[in-house]
Design an enzyme around this catalytic site. Sequence first.
Site, short mmCIF file in Angstrom:
data_model
loop_
_atom_site.label_atom_id
_atom_site.label_comp_id
_atom_site.label_asym_id
_atom_site.label_seq_id
_atom_site.Cartn_x
_atom_site.Cartn_y
_atom_site.Cartn_z
N LYS A 215 0.83 -1.21 0.00
CA LYS A 215 0.00 0.00 0.00
C LYS A 215 0.87 1.26 0.00
O LYS A 215 0.63 2.21 -0.76
CB LYS A 215 -0.92 -0.01 1.22
CG LYS A 215 -1.68 1.27 1.45
CD LYS A 215 -2.62 1.61 0.31
CE LYS A 215 -3.44 2.84 0.65
NZ LYS A 215 -4.34 3.23 -0.45
N CYS A 269 -3.99 9.81 1.21
CA CYS A 269 -3.08 8.73 0.82
C CYS A 269 -1.72 9.25 0.37
O CYS A 269 -0.73 9.09 1.06
CB CYS A 269 -3.71 7.88 -0.29
SG CYS A 269 -5.12 6.89 0.27
#
Length: 435
Positions: A215, A269
């Site tokens: 991720k 993010c």
Amino acid sequence: MKFKKICILGLGYIGLPTATMFAANGVKVVGVDTNRMVVETLKAGRLHIHEPGLGDVLANAIASGNLSVSPTPEPADAFLIAVPTPFYETETGEYNGQSYKKADMRAVTSATEAIVPHLRKGNLVVLESTSPPRTTVDLVLPILEKSGLKAGSDFYIAYSPERVLPGQILRELVENARVIGGLTPESAQAGAELYSIFAHGPIHQTDATTAEMVKLMENTYRDVNIAIANEFSRLAERFGVDAWEAIHLASLHPRVKILNPGPGVGGHCISVDPWFFVETAPDLAQLILKARQVNDAQPHFVVEKARQALAGDLNGKRIAILGLAYKPDVDDLRESPAVEVARLLQKEGAIVRAFEPFKPNNGLPGIDSASTLQAALDDADAVLLLVGHTEFRALTPENLITLTPARVLIDTVNVLASRDWAGAGFDLWRLGTNR
């Protein structure tokens, strides 16, 4: 495994769509959020976030009886943790004289602790929150084992990162490939069985720390590539080159694809995740740190462009800001560089009025937010375009000239260049050019 009931902690941009997906596929879901306003809003069948199509799916999930909302967890077959993991606003670390931001894991800690009283043998716990490497094994696992149960033998534990795009979340939750990292292979398999309830894309199994790193790598890769585009834009201004033309021409090379520059990097993010690498390995993550510094500094270059466009003086100038979201056609203001630009302009003495069409009543402290485009433009000296929303891309000299007395336009995302602004009396300035 059979999952008759799932408890999802955190009902934001990821937790809520995930909860509705499970509910739509016949699973009983308890959605948990500590924010009472969120709980009451959802109980009333209303959304607190903007995501196309989510309102209808939510209404159906509640009407079916499969989705309920609560401020506290309940016993379940599986628990999903989808709470925020921001960085601390004031607390930083330091390595070799350079400071770095540190992850705030308090929400993950609290959510995990809330699960402990309800944890039973055979349960599965999945962390979805983006986290520094080894969070699953070093933070979540020890807390869960305070239940007296042993991870890997009494219950399953895994990490599975979200990989969806705001505005496309419902589709991508179903279609995108998913990574499941387990403490053990059996935990990874349990996670794969859980998500296969609604996920049609391939599910790849690995260990928990690898999944956490996957991720972070995805978003760090993008952050580094945006940083080089932003640095190219600064170099282009220095050399009197149009960065947008140069990037287009360079990308004609079959092995080159340069991203577009802009006012900075935002969202929960890309602007956050690389710091998790820097925090956990500051001696190794030097390129990642520099990319973060480049992108975090980009709002300052936007302010300098505005200063040039307004003859070197921002004090007292009325600037209409178009867009506060971190990217086009979403309402998400988290870590938005547009918000940072607005605050920097205010520090220079500018009078800022912003219009964010997807969140006109955004409640940002200290920022005058207009409810309509006309209200933002009414008495402006300059118009600063920070987000390429579809509504702003449709602006023409003919309609803008009727909306504002401003004749100075500053375009940071290169959506206005194709029109004849000079012919209508506008002075167009673009980021990444010497005008």
